[in-house]
Design an enzyme around this catalytic site. Structure first.
Site, PDB file in Angstrom:
ATOM      1  N   GLY A  78       9.717  18.220 -20.198  1.00 29.60           N
ATOM      2  CA  GLY A  78       8.546  17.357 -20.200  1.00 29.60           C
ATOM      3  C   GLY A  78       7.420  17.957 -19.384  1.00 29.60           C
ATOM      4  N   SER A  79       6.241  17.339 -19.527  1.00 30.33           N
ATOM      5  CA  SER A  79       5.056  17.825 -18.827  1.00 30.33           C
ATOM      6  C   SER A  79       5.129  17.518 -17.335  1.00 30.33           C
ATOM      7  CB  SER A  79       3.809  17.155 -19.409  1.00 30.33           C
ATOM      8  OG  SER A  79       3.776  15.796 -19.025  1.00 30.33           O
ATOM      9  N   SER A  80       4.241  18.120 -16.591  1.00 31.40           N
ATOM     10  CA  SER A  80       4.213  17.881 -15.142  1.00 31.40           C
ATOM     11  C   SER A  80       3.937  16.419 -14.826  1.00 31.40           C
ATOM     12  CB  SER A  80       3.166  18.773 -14.479  1.00 31.40           C
ATOM     13  OG  SER A  80       1.890  18.526 -15.028  1.00 31.40           O
TER      14      SER A  80
END
Length: 134
Positions: A62-64
């Site tokens: 997943g993204s930050s």
């Protein structure tokens, strides 16, 4: 005491808790903050609690934004894992562990992964560079 395995420190600290092992990468945004239960459908740990346990897992996903937000909410509800043992640490995951002050290690020998089982008590001592099965 049990067998000690050398490791590499990513985020400092020490913790002793029950081990929980995931074969899947983890998106902490998919962990319910109120109790630390994995909600992601078809995840290896779906329906299991990771709060206050030593989490062994391949890495994050997943993204930050979703990773940091997920960790933040787990911390807010005091349901963070006690420590993280990761096989493939990415920069987002590493930053989250450091910011949230979760002991995190990697580079354990293959023998460690063959030895440790779900429910074993582990002492993660990132400061001194070892994980012990107690």
């Amino acid at each position: 005491m049990g067998k000690k395995f050398a490791c590499h420190k990513i985020s400092e600290g020490k913790a002793q808790a029950e081990a929980i092992i995931s074969k899947d990468r983890i998106m902490f945004y998919q962990v319910r903050p109120e109790d630390g239960m994995m909600e992601e459908k078809n995840h290896y740990l779906e329906g299991r609690i990771i709060a206050k346990k030593v989490l062994l897992f391949p890495g994050g996903k997943g993204s930050s934004v979703v990773q940091q937000d997920g960790l933040y909410h787990l911390d807010r509800f005091h349901n963070m894992p006690a420590a993280l043992i990761v096989q493939d640490p990415d920069p987002v995951l590493v930053a989250g562990a450091i910011i949230m002050e979760i002991p995190m290690v990697d580079r354990l020998p293959e023998e460690f992964y063959e030895t440790v089982k779900d429910g074993d008590t582990l002492l993660v001592n990132a400061d001194e560079g070892f994980v012990e099965v107690v």
